[in-house]
Design an enzyme around this catalytic site. Sequence first.
Site, mmCIF file in Angstrom:
data_model
loop_
_atom_site.group_PDB
_atom_site.id
_atom_site.type_symbol
_atom_site.label_atom_id
_atom_site.label_comp_id
_atom_site.label_asym_id
_atom_site.label_seq_id
_atom_site.Cartn_x
_atom_site.Cartn_y
_atom_site.Cartn_z
ATOM 1 N N SER A 50 107.926 103.213 41.305
ATOM 2 C CA SER A 50 107.613 101.895 41.848
ATOM 3 C C SER A 50 106.826 101.064 40.833
ATOM 4 C CB SER A 50 106.856 102.058 43.167
ATOM 5 O OG SER A 50 106.795 100.841 43.866
ATOM 6 N N ASP A 195 112.694 102.543 46.943
ATOM 7 C CA ASP A 195 111.513 102.991 46.206
ATOM 8 C C ASP A 195 111.423 104.517 46.116
ATOM 9 O OD1 ASP A 195 108.796 103.553 45.473
ATOM 10 O OD2 ASP A 195 108.195 101.600 46.256
#
Length: 342
Positions: A50, A195
């Site tokens: 991320s 993610d």
Amino acid sequence: MKKILSIDGGGIRGIIPGQILVALEEKLQKRSGRPDARIAEYFDFFAGTSTGGILCCILMCPSADDPNKPRFSAKQAVDLYIKNGGEIFDRTVWQKVKALGGNLDEKFDAAAIERILKEYFGDLKLSQLVKPCIITAYDVENRNAHFFAQQDNVLKGDGGDFLVRDVCRATSAAPTYFEAASVKSVSGVTYALVDGGVFANNPSLCAYSEVRNAKGEPTAKDMLIVSLGTGSENRSYPYDDVKDFGAIGWVRPVIDIMMAGAAETTDYHLKKMFGAQHHDKNYIRIQPTNMRRASYELDNASKENIEALVEVGIDTAQNCPELDEIVELLIADLGQDPVEFE
């Protein structure tokens, strides 16, 4: 010694490891006598999830003058958030109404982050990054972990290659915050990704596994892992509150607990693995526990909170004796052979 830098996910809290890296780079410049020294010159392998994946990719971005040299400083990397965080995590009135706090639709429009990523990376490909790496995402259609690995291009050719801006968009597509990313490899295969924090918010163990299986099969005694967190959570969920949560009530807490739990589990196992070989000092985890006045929210990009996160990063670096130890290890091993993959 194979030197690995791993950076956790955490949204706007990426400012914290970003500031730690600014301090580390300044120490490296002073210690080496090279004012233009860059973080990517001193590590052999990078891992990011991320916001950590975005930071890693910026640090590994090649110079326009020399494709083997890193382009951006640590300060320029963290500036992505300091200068653009308010725009990335901004919502129009219509988006607020449509999303209902992220319960009916994604909380933020991805247009801003996509534009900013394109400004940083243009059409740069994963294969062009200056160091091998692993960036995490999760494939929601094929239901498996997806690892963007720069070194995969040796084995897969274009099948393992992607635009870096798409890699960053995928690894940061946090559920409920941004819509899932649809990215296409250079060879033309499309993936639906979210993610990587849903399974590896701390990607250090992924990095260990990848380097462990490199040529020569290095073990814990041959590795240095510097793992940077984005701040530990001190928010609790009292039983009397959670016992009556329904699906909507659990949406945000379960994401928070899942990501924090995954990071803590990785840290636990790596400490055990390095300790078992009596090389505890080869695994260094820097995870701020005092968030001072900063918010733990992934998306609080107010001017006040960005300033508070910068303070946390600076304070952590100033009170972290391990940074000087890391500098000495990095300087001593600068002339080593790179990690090679078969």
